[in-house]
Motif scaffolding. Structure first.
Motif, short mmCIF file in Angstrom:
data_model
loop_
_atom_site.label_atom_id
_atom_site.label_comp_id
_atom_site.label_asym_id
_atom_site.label_seq_id
_atom_site.Cartn_x
_atom_site.Cartn_y
_atom_site.Cartn_z
N ARG A 122 -0.77 -15.78 7.23
CA ARG A 122 0.03 -15.94 8.28
C ARG A 122 0.19 -17.64 8.76
O ARG A 122 -0.82 -18.31 8.70
N ALA A 148 -5.03 -16.98 8.12
CA ALA A 148 -3.88 -17.74 8.97
C ALA A 148 -4.02 -19.11 8.99
O ALA A 148 -5.31 -19.48 8.71
N ILE A 150 3.24 -8.35 13.62
CA ILE A 150 2.75 -8.94 12.51
C ILE A 150 1.36 -8.68 12.09
O ILE A 150 0.35 -8.84 12.74
N LEU A 192 -1.84 -9.08 9.79
CA LEU A 192 -2.82 -10.15 9.36
C LEU A 192 -4.19 -9.59 8.97
O LEU A 192 -4.74 -8.72 9.64
N GLU A 218 5.35 -17.58 12.74
CA GLU A 218 5.22 -15.95 12.74
C GLU A 218 4.52 -15.67 13.86
O GLU A 218 4.72 -14.67 14.28
N ARG A 246 0.53 -18.08 -1.30
CA ARG A 246 1.70 -17.60 -0.60
C ARG A 246 2.91 -18.18 -1.20
O ARG A 246 3.34 -19.39 -0.83
N ASN A 292 -2.89 -8.55 3.65
CA ASN A 292 -1.86 -9.06 3.88
C ASN A 292 -1.71 -10.57 3.54
O ASN A 292 -2.72 -11.28 3.53
#
Length: 600
Positions: free
Chosen positions: A346, A466, A337, A339, A370, A492, A343
């Motif tokens: 998360r 995140a 993943i 991060l 995730e 997001r 990006n």
């Protein structure tokens, strides 16, 4: 706004420790606002202002629920005249809650209303100003000429409120900035602030000071930036410009989403000591707004820093509080993943919660965890320990960093300090709380408000790569809350985003029922933004960021918009939702709903 300009402005006396903004005290009827008084709770009725019994009933219900100030729309002079009867009956019932007349477009309605109610709310964007979405270049002389016309229209109301000891709210809405302001400043927080300051100067020139400011928007980022800029400008104007502030996220919507969006906007400002009165604007029965607002105010105690860090610990603010820009971390890869960097932010969970959901991970859809925090290699550091942070900064590769559980600082202050000291290249994992909950009976609303305020505030300042919600014990519910906070903060977008006004006496259809029908029909669309507006006061303006708009144009008639451009008019209400779906399909934004969902 340039970095140099923003550095010259200050909106908060201490960004690393709570201190309530010092405002002057004003009087609204028998209630004091600002100063050392508690943050006051207000709401607005939805009944037709001409229907005295219905209005009185709603006002008494709101007062019984704990509402300290009630707003009533007065869209014309005829409506405003009936405020005399409403106020008389409310007082006859033994209720002394102050009444506010909500004014848009009609100065004569304001002058009538001021005879009967304790406070007048005016919107600088449409009070004697023009809103026709006209694009023109104003010379300084033309701009001043229109401003002088506004002065002539507004001054009689100022005199009446001053002489009758009425209060006033100078309330700018992002969705209803005038053409004059839009052409000079654009659709910006700066334009919102300048619009309000124009009216405040007229009030002050007439020795009138019994007023409050507000800067409402449906986008929490815009709303937070506008209030911060307003307070900074007031501080720059001088100590006698310390007028009280009313907070609100307009068109927040309903349900969990509306509460989260309100907590991000209102809660983050309260955490910085800004705000003397609030309204949570939900597309629900107004009585339901009051306990949410009360909870937000009570909840803010959790945002206070228990101890003030030493000055040398504080560092330099790592972001511009008046203009959003995401913190420039570098990309890392955790268990395939990506991060950090460019990006998306998360969503983490704990191993215990992951294991509890492992049997249905393929059915969680948009709410899938995730990364498991125990498997991430995240480094937990004390933001007050400069040696620990220096060790991380000395590393050659970017490291994922967070703050350890049990830390005594308030969440927002702690992560601000961490972002100040940590090299920007290191990604940051945000936590909603440093005290994970194991209590399955904990009040979810309080958990939601805390998480949305803490994580949402930091995301709006560009901090965070995140997130993990630890305050909610239920695995699925904590994940849903994580994703919904990311959505509300505009970080997001993974589902349909709704901008829905809270309904009032101007509304031309049943907003609550209509919003639910639209949500049921379109809730599966990913990344589509739909505005549901009861009338045109803020509709076209607040729809600037929306893909589609559903707006009351006349009784039982709907106008449909693409962005803020009307494309279909006077559609019978019974057909309007289907026509909205057709419009979405025509613009290639439609997908069929999935057949299987999992309730988490």
């Amino acid at each position: 706004m340039t970095a140099e300009a923003s550095n010259a402005l200050q909106y908060c006396s201490d960004l690393f420790a709570y201190q309530r903004r010092v405002s002057r005290e004003i009087h609204v009827g028998n209630i004091k606002f600002g100063g050392d008084n508690p943050v006051r709770i207000q709401s607005m009725i939805t009944s037709d202002t001409r229907d005295t019994p219905a209005c009185v009933k709603e006002i008494l219900e709101l007062a019984e629920a704990g509402c300290e100030l009630v707003r009533v729309t007065a869209q014309t002079r005829k409506y405003a005249e009936n405020l005399e009867n409403i106020v008389r009956e409310v007082r006859a019932a033994g209720c002394e809650v102050p009444i506010v007349a909500d004014i848009h477009f009609k100065p004569d309605a304001a002058l009538e209303a001021a005879k009967w109610v304790e406070k007048i709310r005016v919107n600088p964007g449409n009070y004697a100003d023009k809103k026709k979405f006209e694009i023109r270049e104003y010379t300084d002389a033309q701009y001043d000429e229109e401003l002088e016309r506004i002065r002539e229209e507004f001054t009689p109301l100022v005199h009446l409120c001053r002489d009758k000891n009425r209060a006033m709210r100078i309330g700018t809405n992002h969705g209803s900035l005038s053409d004059r302001i839009m052409n000079r400043y654009g659709d910006t927080p700066l334009g919102m602030v300048e619009s309000a300051l124009e009216f405040a100067r007229i009030a002050r020139d007439n020795n009138y000071h019994n007023f409050i400011f507000s800067m409402k928007a449906s986008n929490p980022k815009v709303m937070v930036e506008a209030y911060r800029l307003l307070v900074a400008r007031l501080m720059a104007e001088g100590p006698d410009w310390n007028y009280p502030i009313h907070l609100g996220v307009t068109e927040a919507g309903d349900g969990e989403d509306g509460r989260i969006k309100s907590a991000i906007g209102i809660g983050s400002l309260l955490a910085d000591g800004i705000g003397d009165t609030i309204r949570v604007s939900l597309t629900e029965d107004p009585v339901k707004e009051v306990p949410v607002a009360l909870a937000l105010v009570n909840n803010i105690a959790d945002s206070h820093l228990p101890h003030d860090p030493q000055d040398q610990q504080k560092g330099t603010l790592s972001y511009n509080p008046f203009s959003y820009q995401r913190r420039a971390s570098q990309e890392i890869v955790l268990n395939e993943i990506k991060l950090g960097g460019a990006n998306t932010v998360r969503v983490f969970t704990s191993k215990e919660k992951y294991d509890a959901l492992s049997h249905k991970l393929d059915k969680l859809g948009d709410f899938t965890p995730e990364i498991v925090i125990e498997n991430s290699g995240v480094i937990a550091v004390d933001p007050e320990n400069s040696k620990e942070i220096a060790t991380i900064n000395a590393s050659t590769s970017p490291q994922l960093v967070t703050i350890p559980d049990g830390h005594p600082m308030a969440v927002i202050h702690a992560y601000r300090m961490l972002a100040c000291k940590l090299d920007a290249r290191h990604p940051i994992l945000l936590k909603d709380t440093f005290h994970p909950s194991k209590d399955s009976n904990k009040d979810f609303q309080d958990t939601l408000l805390t998480a949305a305020r803490n994580i949402g505030s930091l995301l709006c300042d560009g901090i965070g790569d995140a997130v993990i919600v630890q305050g909610e014990e239920a695995p699925g519910q904590s994940l849903r809350l994580s994703y919904n906070i990311l959505q509300a903060a505009g970080t997001r977008i993974f589902k349909t985003d709704y901008v829905a006004c809270p309904s009032c006496g101007r509304t031309l259809f049943n907003l609550q029922e209509t919003t639910q029908r639209i949500r049921a029909a379109t809730g599966h669309l990913k990344g589509v933004r739909i505005a549901v507006m009861g009338c045109i006061v803020n509709g076209p303006g607040e729809m600037a960021d929306a893909d589609f708009g559903y707006v009351g144009g006349a009784p039982n008639k709907i106008n449909l918009y693409i962005n803020k451009t009307p494309v279909q008019f006077n559609i019978p209400e019974a057909e309007a939702v289907d026509r909205l779906i057709d419009l979405i399909k025509e613009n290639d934004k439609w997908i069929d709903a999935p057949t299987e969902t999992v309730e988490i």
